[in-house]
Design an enzyme around this catalytic site. Structure first.
Site, PDB file in Angstrom:
ATOM      1  N   ASP A 165       0.873  -1.175   0.000  1.00  0.00           N
ATOM      2  CA  ASP A 165       0.000   0.000   0.000  1.00  0.00           C
ATOM      3  C   ASP A 165       0.908   1.222   0.000  1.00  0.00           C
ATOM      4  O   ASP A 165       1.629   1.467   0.970  1.00  0.00           O
ATOM      5  CB  ASP A 165      -0.882  -0.035   1.254  1.00  0.00           C
ATOM      6  CG  ASP A 165      -1.830   1.164   1.343  1.00  0.00           C
ATOM      7  OD1 ASP A 165      -1.586   2.187   0.667  1.00  0.00           O
ATOM      8  OD2 ASP A 165      -2.798   1.081   2.108  1.00  0.00           O
ATOM      9  N   VAL A 166       0.881   2.000  -1.099  1.00  0.00           N
ATOM     10  CA  VAL A 166       1.829   3.118  -1.216  1.00  0.00           C
ATOM     11  C   VAL A 166       1.585   4.216  -0.181  1.00  0.00           C
ATOM     12  O   VAL A 166       2.452   5.061   0.032  1.00  0.00           O
ATOM     13  CB  VAL A 166       1.824   3.745  -2.630  1.00  0.00           C
ATOM     14  CG1 VAL A 166       2.289   2.747  -3.677  1.00  0.00           C
ATOM     15  CG2 VAL A 166       0.461   4.335  -2.986  1.00  0.00           C
TER      16      VAL A 166
ATOM     17  N   LYS B 183      -3.592  16.137  -7.349  1.00  0.00           N
ATOM     18  CA  LYS B 183      -2.745  16.259  -8.542  1.00  0.00           C
ATOM     19  C   LYS B 183      -2.068  17.623  -8.607  1.00  0.00           C
ATOM     20  O   LYS B 183      -0.928  17.744  -9.067  1.00  0.00           O
ATOM     21  CB  LYS B 183      -3.565  15.982  -9.803  1.00  0.00           C
ATOM     22  CG  LYS B 183      -4.120  14.547  -9.877  1.00  0.00           C
ATOM     23  CD  LYS B 183      -3.030  13.482  -9.817  1.00  0.00           C
ATOM     24  CE  LYS B 183      -3.597  12.084 -10.034  1.00  0.00           C
ATOM     25  NZ  LYS B 183      -2.558  11.044 -10.014  1.00  0.00           N
TER      26      LYS B 183
ATOM     27  N   TYR C  82      -9.456  14.767  -5.629  1.00  0.00           N
ATOM     28  CA  TYR C  82      -8.567  14.270  -6.692  1.00  0.00           C
ATOM     29  C   TYR C  82      -7.767  15.407  -7.324  1.00  0.00           C
ATOM     30  O   TYR C  82      -6.540  15.332  -7.468  1.00  0.00           O
ATOM     31  CB  TYR C  82      -9.408  13.550  -7.748  1.00  0.00           C
ATOM     32  CG  TYR C  82      -8.608  12.933  -8.877  1.00  0.00           C
ATOM     33  CD1 TYR C  82      -8.062  11.654  -8.749  1.00  0.00           C
ATOM     34  CD2 TYR C  82      -8.392  13.617 -10.066  1.00  0.00           C
ATOM     35  CE1 TYR C  82      -7.335  11.084  -9.776  1.00  0.00           C
ATOM     36  CE2 TYR C  82      -7.666  13.055 -11.099  1.00  0.00           C
ATOM     37  CZ  TYR C  82      -7.142  11.790 -10.959  1.00  0.00           C
ATOM     38  OH  TYR C  82      -6.411  11.225 -11.987  1.00  0.00           O
TER      39      TYR C  82
ATOM     40  N   ASN D 184       2.780   5.850  -9.880  1.00  0.00           N
ATOM     41  CA  ASN D 184       1.570   5.878 -10.715  1.00  0.00           C
ATOM     42  C   ASN D 184       0.283   5.600  -9.950  1.00  0.00           C
ATOM     43  O   ASN D 184      -0.781   6.076 -10.344  1.00  0.00           O
ATOM     44  CB  ASN D 184       1.752   4.840 -11.840  1.00  0.00           C
ATOM     45  CG  ASN D 184       0.460   4.538 -12.553  1.00  0.00           C
ATOM     46  OD1 ASN D 184       0.012   5.290 -13.413  1.00  0.00           O
ATOM     47  ND2 ASN D 184      -0.177   3.412 -12.189  1.00  0.00           N
TER      48      ASN D 184
HETATM   49  P1  NAP Z   1      -6.608   2.096 -12.529  1.00  0.00           P
HETATM   50  O1  NAP Z   1      -6.675   1.219 -13.730  1.00  0.00           O
HETATM   51  O2  NAP Z   1      -7.746   2.137 -11.580  1.00  0.00           O
HETATM   52  O3  NAP Z   1      -5.278   1.740 -11.740  1.00  0.00           O
HETATM   53  C1  NAP Z   1      -5.004   2.224 -10.456  1.00  0.00           C
HETATM   54  C2  NAP Z   1      -3.882   1.397  -9.890  1.00  0.00           C
HETATM   55  O4  NAP Z   1      -3.508   1.931  -8.614  1.00  0.00           O
HETATM   56  C3  NAP Z   1      -4.236  -0.066  -9.675  1.00  0.00           C
HETATM   57  O5  NAP Z   1      -3.151  -0.842 -10.094  1.00  0.00           O
HETATM   58  C4  NAP Z   1      -4.401  -0.170  -8.170  1.00  0.00           C
HETATM   59  O6  NAP Z   1      -4.050  -1.460  -7.663  1.00  0.00           O
HETATM   60  C5  NAP Z   1      -3.379   0.851  -7.719  1.00  0.00           C
HETATM   61  N1  NAP Z   1      -3.586   1.309  -6.354  1.00  0.00           N
HETATM   62  C6  NAP Z   1      -4.678   1.936  -5.833  1.00  0.00           C
HETATM   63  N2  NAP Z   1      -4.466   2.221  -4.534  1.00  0.00           N
HETATM   64  C7  NAP Z   1      -3.215   1.771  -4.237  1.00  0.00           C
HETATM   65  C8  NAP Z   1      -2.421   1.783  -3.066  1.00  0.00           C
HETATM   66  N3  NAP Z   1      -2.859   2.327  -1.914  1.00  0.00           N
HETATM   67  N4  NAP Z   1      -1.186   1.217  -3.119  1.00  0.00           N
HETATM   68  C9  NAP Z   1      -0.731   0.655  -4.265  1.00  0.00           C
HETATM   69  N5  NAP Z   1      -1.433   0.629  -5.415  1.00  0.00           N
HETATM   70  C10 NAP Z   1      -2.663   1.182  -5.384  1.00  0.00           C
HETATM   71  O7  NAP Z   1      -6.376   3.632 -12.958  1.00  0.00           O
HETATM   72  P2  NAP Z   1      -5.446   4.325 -14.071  1.00  0.00           P
HETATM   73  O8  NAP Z   1      -6.323   5.126 -14.930  1.00  0.00           O
HETATM   74  O9  NAP Z   1      -4.495   3.349 -14.670  1.00  0.00           O
HETATM   75  O10 NAP Z   1      -4.665   5.357 -13.126  1.00  0.00           O
HETATM   76  C11 NAP Z   1      -3.265   5.324 -12.950  1.00  0.00           C
HETATM   77  C12 NAP Z   1      -2.775   6.728 -12.608  1.00  0.00           C
HETATM   78  O11 NAP Z   1      -3.041   7.597 -13.727  1.00  0.00           O
HETATM   79  C13 NAP Z   1      -3.473   7.370 -11.410  1.00  0.00           C
HETATM   80  O12 NAP Z   1      -2.532   8.108 -10.652  1.00  0.00           O
HETATM   81  C14 NAP Z   1      -4.491   8.312 -12.051  1.00  0.00           C
HETATM   82  O13 NAP Z   1      -4.807   9.391 -11.225  1.00  0.00           O
HETATM   83  C15 NAP Z   1      -3.703   8.755 -13.281  1.00  0.00           C
HETATM   84  N6  NAP Z   1      -4.545   9.312 -14.343  1.00  0.00           N
HETATM   85  C16 NAP Z   1      -5.429   8.530 -15.037  1.00  0.00           C
HETATM   86  C17 NAP Z   1      -6.200   9.102 -16.049  1.00  0.00           C
HETATM   87  C18 NAP Z   1      -7.149   8.310 -16.871  1.00  0.00           C
HETATM   88  O14 NAP Z   1      -7.876   8.936 -17.692  1.00  0.00           O
HETATM   89  N7  NAP Z   1      -7.243   7.001 -16.748  1.00  0.00           N
HETATM   90  C19 NAP Z   1      -6.060  10.462 -16.351  1.00  0.00           C
HETATM   91  C20 NAP Z   1      -5.156  11.227 -15.607  1.00  0.00           C
HETATM   92  C21 NAP Z   1      -4.397  10.638 -14.614  1.00  0.00           C
HETATM   93  P3  NAP Z   1      -5.151  -2.648  -7.452  1.00  0.00           P
HETATM   94  O15 NAP Z   1      -5.753  -2.912  -8.817  1.00  0.00           O
HETATM   95  O16 NAP Z   1      -4.347  -3.790  -6.918  1.00  0.00           O
HETATM   96  O17 NAP Z   1      -6.180  -2.115  -6.496  1.00  0.00           O
END
Ligand code: NAP
Length: 268
Positions: A66-67, A170, A166, A93
């Site tokens: 857990d980060v 960021k 959120y 990430n």
């Molecule tokens: P995602 O598919 O929901 O992935 C989130 C990841 O974070 C999952 O691997 C999850 O692990 C992990 N996670 C959550 N809480 C955690 C914790 N406490 N410790 C360790 N790992 C944890 O979302 P994503 O879209 O790929 O997002 C990745 C990053 O990109 C995030 O920082 C998000 O804010 C950013 N982002 C995404 C978008 C977009 O449009 N998708 C846009 C801008 C920024 P588990 O699956 O094991 O729970």
């Protein structure tokens, strides 16, 4: 051994069993890096990412942590460094959303998002920087002592109603990244962010998984397509490589123009 641009380097990607983190982890592996696939709940998906990286010829391992918890982050870095000797690349990430109207947002929703998205990145960046400083530059691997990539968002600059926790996290990542970059540049550590726009992943499924939702979303994207994890992964490989040496303290927007105020195409 791989002859990719990151050959021999060791990377840790948090939240690497899903979405953007998965895409980044696989691309770093394709570029020749060994990759730690961090996750918190989806062990099976993490193991699949490990297998995908190994099948492309690089080493990989999954580590549960857990980060947002200091002891778990420190144990994860220790496990990686014990196994592979050091770390060269961190991609901070992992991220979450807990959306609510501002007046309905609970302290728990606020705190959870800040803890994972901001404190989680702080804890991982600090452990990585400590190890980069301890080890120094290994010219056989890279001309810098280490590279940190923070996963930010267009919401580091675009306010977001209903997502105050959120967007605040960021905005904080941006200032944290720049302050760390300023402090660590003299140690030859490069620190940058990637700020994605709308990337189709599990975090935002409802924003793109129906034709109506997709059409609404595309109004915000001048380039007229929703992003893919690979769009982010290519930027991450470049930022992690010596091809981007001399770039530090920068946030790279990978967003199809979302930050270009698309409403002003017709208005204004
Ligand atoms: P995602 O598919 O929901 O992935 C989130 C990841 O974070 C999952 O691997 C999850 O692990 C992990 N996670 C959550 N809480 C955690 C914790 N406490 N410790 C360790 N790992 C944890 O979302 P994503 O879209 O790929 O997002 C990745 C990053 O990109 C995030 O920082 C998000 O804010 C950013 N982002 C995404 C978008 C977009 O449009 N998708 C846009 C801008 C920024 P588990 O699956 O094991 O729970």
């Amino acid at each position: 051994m791989s002859h990719g641009v990151l050959a021999g380097q060791r990377a840790l990607v948090t939240g690497a069993n899903s979405g953007i983190g998965e895409g980044v982890a696989i691309a770093l592996g394709e570029a020749g890096a060994k990759v730690v696939v961090n996750y918190i709940s989806g062990e099976e998906r993490a193991n699949k990412v490990v297998e995908a990286i190994k099948s492309n010829g690089s080493d990989a391992m999954a580590i549960l942590a857990d980060v947002s918890k200091e002891d778990q982050v420190q144990a994860m870095f220790k496990q990686m460094i014990d196994a592979w000797g050091s770390i060269d690349i961190l991609v901070a990430n992992a991220g979450v959303q807990r959306d609510a109207d501002f007046t309905e947002m609970t302290l728990e929703q606020w705190q959870f998002v800040i803890d994972v998205n901001l404190t989680g990145q702080f804890l991982c960046c600090r452990e990585a920087a400590r190890e980069f400083i301890r080890r120094g530059i290994d010219p056989a691997l890279s001309c810098s002592a280490g590279k940190i990539i923070c996963m930010s968002s267009v919401h580091e600059v675009i306010p977001w109603a209903g997502h105050v926790n959120y967007a605040t996290s960021k905005g904080g990542v941006n200032m944290m990244m720049q302050s760390i970059a300023q402090e660590m540049a003299v140690k030859k550590i490069r620190v940058n962010s990637i700020s994605p726009g709308a990337i189709a992943t599990p975090i935002n499924t409802s924003a793109w998984n129906t034709p109506k939702a997709e059409a609404e979303l595309l109004k915000l994207i001048p380039y007229q397509r929703i992003g893919k994890p690979e769009d982010i992964a290519r930027a991450a490989v470049w930022l992690a490589s010596d091809d981007s040496d001399y770039i530090t303290g920068t946030s790279i927007f990978v967003d199809g123009g979302m930050t270009l105020y698309p409403g002003f195409r017709e208005g204004g």
